[in-house]
Write an enzyme that holds these catalytic residues in place. Structure first.
Site, PDB file in Angstrom:
ATOM      1  N   ARG A   2       0.823  -1.197   0.000  1.00  0.00           N
ATOM      2  CA  ARG A   2       0.000   0.000   0.000  1.00  0.00           C
ATOM      3  C   ARG A   2       0.871   1.267   0.000  1.00  0.00           C
ATOM      4  O   ARG A   2       0.394   2.367  -0.202  1.00  0.00           O
ATOM      5  CB  ARG A   2      -0.875   0.015   1.258  1.00  0.00           C
ATOM      6  CG  ARG A   2      -1.681  -1.263   1.405  1.00  0.00           C
ATOM      7  CD  ARG A   2      -2.498  -1.239   2.706  1.00  0.00           C
ATOM      8  NE  ARG A   2      -3.256  -2.441   2.847  1.00  0.00           N
ATOM      9  CZ  ARG A   2      -3.073  -3.315   3.859  1.00  0.00           C
ATOM     10  NH1 ARG A   2      -2.177  -3.074   4.795  1.00  0.00           N
ATOM     11  NH2 ARG A   2      -3.783  -4.413   3.935  1.00  0.00           N
ATOM     12  N   GLY A   3       2.148   1.057   0.258  1.00  0.00           N
ATOM     13  CA  GLY A   3       3.028   2.193   0.547  1.00  0.00           C
ATOM     14  C   GLY A   3       3.188   3.238  -0.533  1.00  0.00           C
ATOM     15  O   GLY A   3       3.417   4.410  -0.241  1.00  0.00           O
ATOM     16  N   GLU A  46       7.318   2.711  -6.443  1.00  0.00           N
ATOM     17  CA  GLU A  46       7.612   2.112  -5.135  1.00  0.00           C
ATOM     18  C   GLU A  46       7.754   3.209  -4.082  1.00  0.00           C
ATOM     19  O   GLU A  46       8.106   4.344  -4.408  1.00  0.00           O
ATOM     20  CB  GLU A  46       8.920   1.296  -5.282  1.00  0.00           C
ATOM     21  CG  GLU A  46       9.473   0.654  -4.057  1.00  0.00           C
ATOM     22  CD  GLU A  46       8.611  -0.476  -3.505  1.00  0.00           C
ATOM     23  OE1 GLU A  46       7.438  -0.227  -3.198  1.00  0.00           O
ATOM     24  OE2 GLU A  46       9.143  -1.592  -3.341  1.00  0.00           O
ATOM     25  N   ASP A  47       7.476   2.860  -2.844  1.00  0.00           N
ATOM     26  CA  ASP A  47       7.638   3.835  -1.757  1.00  0.00           C
ATOM     27  C   ASP A  47       9.109   4.000  -1.377  1.00  0.00           C
ATOM     28  O   ASP A  47       9.631   5.108  -1.321  1.00  0.00           O
ATOM     29  CB  ASP A  47       6.797   3.465  -0.529  1.00  0.00           C
ATOM     30  CG  ASP A  47       6.953   2.001  -0.092  1.00  0.00           C
ATOM     31  OD1 ASP A  47       7.765   1.261  -0.702  1.00  0.00           O
ATOM     32  OD2 ASP A  47       6.264   1.592   0.851  1.00  0.00           O
ATOM     33  N   THR A  58      12.648  -6.804  -2.892  1.00  0.00           N
ATOM     34  CA  THR A  58      11.306  -6.712  -3.479  1.00  0.00           C
ATOM     35  C   THR A  58      11.394  -6.296  -4.945  1.00  0.00           C
ATOM     36  O   THR A  58      10.800  -6.919  -5.823  1.00  0.00           O
ATOM     37  CB  THR A  58      10.448  -5.679  -2.697  1.00  0.00           C
ATOM     38  OG1 THR A  58      10.520  -5.996  -1.313  1.00  0.00           O
ATOM     39  CG2 THR A  58       9.007  -5.700  -3.151  1.00  0.00           C
ATOM     40  N   LEU A  59      12.178  -5.247  -5.200  1.00  0.00           N
ATOM     41  CA  LEU A  59      12.238  -4.760  -6.567  1.00  0.00           C
ATOM     42  C   LEU A  59      12.984  -5.693  -7.510  1.00  0.00           C
ATOM     43  O   LEU A  59      12.631  -5.783  -8.683  1.00  0.00           O
ATOM     44  CB  LEU A  59      12.823  -3.359  -6.598  1.00  0.00           C
ATOM     45  CG  LEU A  59      11.753  -2.339  -6.210  1.00  0.00           C
ATOM     46  CD1 LEU A  59      12.365  -0.985  -5.969  1.00  0.00           C
ATOM     47  CD2 LEU A  59      10.673  -2.246  -7.285  1.00  0.00           C
ATOM     48  N   ASP A  95      14.913  -0.594   0.014  1.00  0.00           N
ATOM     49  CA  ASP A  95      15.729  -0.846   1.202  1.00  0.00           C
ATOM     50  C   ASP A  95      16.800  -1.873   0.809  1.00  0.00           C
ATOM     51  O   ASP A  95      17.819  -1.510   0.214  1.00  0.00           O
ATOM     52  CB  ASP A  95      14.776  -1.337   2.297  1.00  0.00           C
ATOM     53  CG  ASP A  95      15.433  -1.489   3.651  1.00  0.00           C
ATOM     54  OD1 ASP A  95      16.332  -0.703   3.965  1.00  0.00           O
ATOM     55  OD2 ASP A  95      15.034  -2.396   4.402  1.00  0.00           O
ATOM     56  N   THR A  96      16.590  -3.147   1.074  1.00  0.00           N
ATOM     57  CA  THR A  96      17.570  -4.156   0.647  1.00  0.00           C
ATOM     58  C   THR A  96      17.562  -4.323  -0.869  1.00  0.00           C
ATOM     59  O   THR A  96      18.560  -4.722  -1.459  1.00  0.00           O
ATOM     60  CB  THR A  96      17.245  -5.541   1.260  1.00  0.00           C
ATOM     61  OG1 THR A  96      15.971  -5.958   0.785  1.00  0.00           O
ATOM     62  CG2 THR A  96      17.247  -5.490   2.771  1.00  0.00           C
ATOM     63  N   GLY A  97      16.407  -4.037  -1.489  1.00  0.00           N
ATOM     64  CA  GLY A  97      16.281  -4.197  -2.943  1.00  0.00           C
ATOM     65  C   GLY A  97      15.677  -5.540  -3.335  1.00  0.00           C
ATOM     66  O   GLY A  97      15.420  -5.774  -4.515  1.00  0.00           O
ATOM     67  N   ARG A 150       0.306   5.795   7.757  1.00  0.00           N
ATOM     68  CA  ARG A 150       0.353   5.975   6.295  1.00  0.00           C
ATOM     69  C   ARG A 150      -0.266   7.303   5.872  1.00  0.00           C
ATOM     70  O   ARG A 150       0.049   7.851   4.831  1.00  0.00           O
ATOM     71  CB  ARG A 150      -0.407   4.840   5.589  1.00  0.00           C
ATOM     72  CG  ARG A 150       0.236   3.475   5.733  1.00  0.00           C
ATOM     73  CD  ARG A 150      -0.432   2.519   4.747  1.00  0.00           C
ATOM     74  NE  ARG A 150      -0.123   1.129   5.021  1.00  0.00           N
ATOM     75  CZ  ARG A 150       0.939   0.471   4.581  1.00  0.00           C
ATOM     76  NH1 ARG A 150       1.837   1.105   3.860  1.00  0.00           N
ATOM     77  NH2 ARG A 150       1.111  -0.805   4.848  1.00  0.00           N
ATOM     78  N   ASP A 200       4.229   2.883   6.486  1.00  0.00           N
ATOM     79  CA  ASP A 200       3.606   2.526   7.765  1.00  0.00           C
ATOM     80  C   ASP A 200       4.578   2.030   8.819  1.00  0.00           C
ATOM     81  O   ASP A 200       5.720   1.657   8.532  1.00  0.00           O
ATOM     82  CB  ASP A 200       2.580   1.411   7.541  1.00  0.00           C
ATOM     83  CG  ASP A 200       3.273   0.051   7.313  1.00  0.00           C
ATOM     84  OD1 ASP A 200       4.205  -0.013   6.483  1.00  0.00           O
ATOM     85  OD2 ASP A 200       2.904  -0.930   7.981  1.00  0.00           O
TER      86      ASP A 200
HETATM   87  P1  5GP Z   1      13.231  -4.207   0.347  1.00  0.00           P
HETATM   88  O1  5GP Z   1      12.749  -5.425  -0.347  1.00  0.00           O
HETATM   89  O2  5GP Z   1      13.858  -3.196  -0.556  1.00  0.00           O
HETATM   90  O3  5GP Z   1      14.121  -4.545   1.514  1.00  0.00           O
HETATM   91  O4  5GP Z   1      11.980  -3.638   1.071  1.00  0.00           O
HETATM   92  C1  5GP Z   1      11.161  -2.680   0.579  1.00  0.00           C
HETATM   93  C2  5GP Z   1       9.930  -2.556   1.461  1.00  0.00           C
HETATM   94  O5  5GP Z   1      10.282  -2.584   2.862  1.00  0.00           O
HETATM   95  C3  5GP Z   1       9.293  -1.230   1.229  1.00  0.00           C
HETATM   96  O6  5GP Z   1       8.390  -1.282   0.150  1.00  0.00           O
HETATM   97  C4  5GP Z   1       8.629  -0.964   2.571  1.00  0.00           C
HETATM   98  O7  5GP Z   1       7.385  -1.576   2.606  1.00  0.00           O
HETATM   99  C5  5GP Z   1       9.548  -1.633   3.586  1.00  0.00           C
HETATM  100  N1  5GP Z   1      10.472  -0.651   4.186  1.00  0.00           N
HETATM  101  C6  5GP Z   1      11.803  -0.584   4.012  1.00  0.00           C
HETATM  102  N2  5GP Z   1      12.338   0.448   4.705  1.00  0.00           N
HETATM  103  C7  5GP Z   1      11.299   1.053   5.315  1.00  0.00           C
HETATM  104  C8  5GP Z   1      11.200   2.219   6.168  1.00  0.00           C
HETATM  105  O8  5GP Z   1      12.152   2.934   6.521  1.00  0.00           O
HETATM  106  N3  5GP Z   1       9.941   2.525   6.594  1.00  0.00           N
HETATM  107  C9  5GP Z   1       8.839   1.804   6.268  1.00  0.00           C
HETATM  108  N4  5GP Z   1       7.672   2.203   6.761  1.00  0.00           N
HETATM  109  N5  5GP Z   1       8.906   0.715   5.465  1.00  0.00           N
HETATM  110  C10 5GP Z   1      10.119   0.352   4.987  1.00  0.00           C
END
Ligand code: 5GP
Length: 174
Positions: free
Chosen positions: A42-43, A97-98, A105-106, A101-103, A163, A157
């Site tokens: 939802r972000g 995307e919102d 998901t993308l 972070d680690t990458g 949110r 969130d």
């Molecule tokens: P990744 O797969 O890049 O680690 O994670 C991405 C997802 O982690 C984002 O779409 C989000 O939902 C969540 N996330 C990562 N960092 C943050 C943060 O600082 N705050 C929030 N609320 N969500 C985060």
């Protein structure tokens, strides 16, 4: 654990101005083409609204829900919980995307759309935390780069709350 809103990192005005700037670049880059925007729920909802209002190309929108968690090994597991409804074959997919972070998901979503015959697949993220990256993902379009901190608001969130805040703030643990 209780969370409250700490310092405001980016105001609504700053984010909207940035979205306009990013969207203008997208308009330029995709001139003469059409776009298929895929928001990650939802972000990305609020950032996506800001971006799409400034897109002047032929545009369709769709949504996907992907959830990720990191197992005990170093690879993240990403599952698609709600798929897009349209067909992306031959289309220019732009994933909205919102935050990256680690990458994990993308990287999974890029693979997913490429495997479905999209003409191109790129990423437009509101925020990016490069210091946290575990896979080599760099969004082509990005609003702001931030340090390793947990942020909330403007779609982001903490346990499904915050949110609706009209800014991005730093989450403070109590
Ligand atoms: P990744 O797969 O890049 O680690 O994670 C991405 C997802 O982690 C984002 O779409 C989000 O939902 C969540 N996330 C990562 N960092 C943050 C943060 O600082 N705050 C929030 N609320 N969500 C985060």
């Amino acid at each position: 654990m209780d969370v409250t809103v700490g310092r405001v990192l980016f105001s609504e005005e700053e984010i909207r101005n940035k979205a306009k700037e990013v969207a203008e670049q997208i308009n330029e880059d995709y001139k003469g083409e059409s776009l298929y925007l895929v928001g990650t729920l939802r972000g990305a909802l609020v950032w996506m609204a800001d971006i799409m209002k400034n897109i002047t190309l032929d545009t369709e929108i769709d949504f996907i829900v992907a959830s990720s968690y990191q197992g005990t090994d170093s690879t993240g597991v990403v599952t698609v919980k709600k798929d897009i409804e349209g067909d992306v074959t031959g289309k220019n997919v732009l994933i909205i995307e919102d935050i990256v972070d680690t990458g994990f998901t993308l990287s999974k979503l890029l693979e997913y759309f490429r495997g479905r015959g999209a003409k191109s697949v790129e990423i437009c993220s509101m925020l990016s935390k490069p210091s946290r990256r575990k896979v080599d993902i760099d969004p082509k379009y990005n609003g702001f780069v931030i340090d390793d901190m947990f942020v909330i608001g403007y779609g982001l969130d903490y346990e499904q709350k915050f949110r609706n805040l009209p800014f991005v703030g730093i989450a403070e643990l109590k």
